[in-house]
Scaffold this motif. Sequence first.
Motif, short mmCIF file in Angstrom:
data_model
loop_
_atom_site.label_atom_id
_atom_site.label_comp_id
_atom_site.label_asym_id
_atom_site.label_seq_id
_atom_site.Cartn_x
_atom_site.Cartn_y
_atom_site.Cartn_z
N VAL A 136 22.46 40.84 51.25
CA VAL A 136 23.76 40.63 50.60
C VAL A 136 24.09 41.80 49.68
O VAL A 136 23.28 42.18 48.82
CB VAL A 136 23.75 39.32 49.80
N SER A 137 25.29 42.36 49.85
CA SER A 137 25.84 43.36 48.94
C SER A 137 27.13 42.83 48.35
O SER A 137 27.70 41.86 48.83
CB SER A 137 26.12 44.68 49.67
N ALA A 138 27.61 43.49 47.30
CA ALA A 138 28.91 43.18 46.69
C ALA A 138 29.40 44.45 46.03
O ALA A 138 28.64 45.09 45.30
CB ALA A 138 28.79 42.04 45.69
N THR A 139 30.65 44.80 46.26
CA THR A 139 31.13 46.12 45.81
C THR A 139 32.12 46.08 44.65
O THR A 139 32.55 47.13 44.19
CB THR A 139 31.77 46.87 46.99
N LYS A 140 32.49 44.90 44.18
CA LYS A 140 33.50 44.83 43.12
C LYS A 140 33.05 45.50 41.82
O LYS A 140 33.89 45.87 40.99
CB LYS A 140 33.90 43.37 42.84
N ALA A 141 31.74 45.63 41.62
CA ALA A 141 31.26 46.33 40.43
C ALA A 141 31.64 47.80 40.45
O ALA A 141 31.66 48.46 39.41
CB ALA A 141 29.74 46.19 40.31
N ILE A 142 31.99 48.33 41.64
CA ILE A 142 32.37 49.74 41.78
C ILE A 142 33.88 49.92 41.72
O ILE A 142 34.40 50.73 40.94
CB ILE A 142 31.83 50.31 43.11
N HIS A 143 34.62 49.16 42.55
CA HIS A 143 36.07 49.39 42.63
C HIS A 143 36.89 48.36 41.86
O HIS A 143 38.11 48.48 41.77
CB HIS A 143 36.53 49.42 44.09
N GLY A 144 36.24 47.37 41.29
CA GLY A 144 36.97 46.34 40.55
C GLY A 144 37.56 45.30 41.49
O GLY A 144 37.51 45.43 42.72
N HIS A 145 38.13 44.27 40.91
CA HIS A 145 38.78 43.21 41.68
C HIS A 145 40.24 43.61 41.86
O HIS A 145 41.02 43.61 40.90
CB HIS A 145 38.67 41.89 40.93
N VAL A 146 40.60 43.96 43.09
CA VAL A 146 41.97 44.43 43.34
C VAL A 146 42.84 43.34 43.97
O VAL A 146 43.92 43.62 44.49
CB VAL A 146 41.97 45.71 44.21
N LEU A 147 42.35 42.11 43.94
CA LEU A 147 43.09 40.94 44.43
C LEU A 147 43.50 41.12 45.89
O LEU A 147 42.66 41.19 46.77
CB LEU A 147 44.27 40.64 43.53
N GLY A 148 44.80 41.21 46.19
CA GLY A 148 45.26 41.24 47.57
C GLY A 148 44.70 42.39 48.38
O GLY A 148 44.61 42.30 49.61
N GLY A 149 44.34 43.48 47.75
CA GLY A 149 43.77 44.61 48.47
C GLY A 149 42.27 44.52 48.69
O GLY A 149 41.69 45.33 49.40
N GLY A 150 41.65 43.52 48.05
CA GLY A 150 40.18 43.45 48.07
C GLY A 150 39.60 43.24 49.46
O GLY A 150 38.60 43.87 49.82
N GLY A 151 40.21 42.36 50.26
CA GLY A 151 39.67 42.07 51.58
C GLY A 151 39.60 43.30 52.46
O GLY A 151 38.58 43.54 53.13
N ALA A 152 40.66 44.10 52.48
CA ALA A 152 40.68 45.30 53.32
C ALA A 152 39.71 46.35 52.83
O ALA A 152 38.97 46.97 53.60
CB ALA A 152 42.10 45.87 53.38
N ILE A 153 39.68 46.57 51.52
CA ILE A 153 38.77 47.56 50.95
C ILE A 153 37.32 47.18 51.24
O ILE A 153 36.49 48.02 51.63
CB ILE A 153 39.00 47.71 49.44
N GLU A 154 37.00 45.92 51.07
CA GLU A 154 35.62 45.48 51.26
C GLU A 154 35.23 45.43 52.74
O GLU A 154 34.06 45.65 53.08
CB GLU A 154 35.42 44.15 50.56
N LEU A 155 36.19 45.19 53.63
CA LEU A 155 35.88 45.28 55.05
C LEU A 155 35.56 46.71 55.43
O LEU A 155 34.65 46.96 56.24
CB LEU A 155 37.06 44.76 55.89
N ILE A 156 36.27 47.66 54.86
CA ILE A 156 35.97 49.06 55.13
C ILE A 156 34.57 49.40 54.65
O ILE A 156 33.81 50.12 55.32
CB ILE A 156 37.02 49.97 54.49
#
Length: 220
Positions: A136-156
């Motif tokens: 398990v990884s999680a990337t919000k600690a790097i790019h922050g919680h961007v709400l509606g953009g989060g799903g696409a950024i995290e899929l990338i």
Amino acid sequence: MLTPGVMASWHAMRVMAPPPADAPSSACRPFSGDRAGFAIGEGAAALVLESEAHAAARGAEAAPFVLAGYATNCDGTHITNPDSAGQVRVMRAALRDAGIEASDVGHINAHGTATSAGDAAEAASIREVFGKGAPVSATKAIHGHVLGGGGAIELIAALRALARETLPPIANLQTPDAAFDLDFVQGEAREAKGIRYALSNSFAFGGTNAVIVAGRASER
């Protein structure tokens, strides 16, 4: 997102992490025993979906990755508190849509907001579906919680893990919450030779849940 009104709203809900005076970049600590909330970010991403037939008709090279499966639901249990059972259902539905087993997934990109309730619910749902078998990884600690953009950024981010056969560590995770019995990627990136599928979670207010499974085209 980074406006006084929006920031004040999230602060009022007590989900924003107070930045440590000595290390403000470590404010967001997903799945940590001392997690205190997320940091707001701004960003966007876009992905192009194309059928194999359409790509072949225009003479394009075959894409290395495919959208193997996806699912979404809305459990409607509570406006803000996440529901682990709803998350379990949507992850299992995405696996069924992809036609794979939980054991086929070599990487989970967690929603990982670093909130007390959010991480607890997601850790429980991942454990229910995958046991301790998927890193398990999680990337919000790097790019922050961007709400509606989060799903696409995290899929990338999940696609890059597939491409490089390397899993990103969870930034700022020093000591995972002792209640979470999962295989967290922490400290440094982890080699994942032969990884075939990655799963990315996005869970939102109101119990709106979405899960995407990405896979290597060679597996389909």
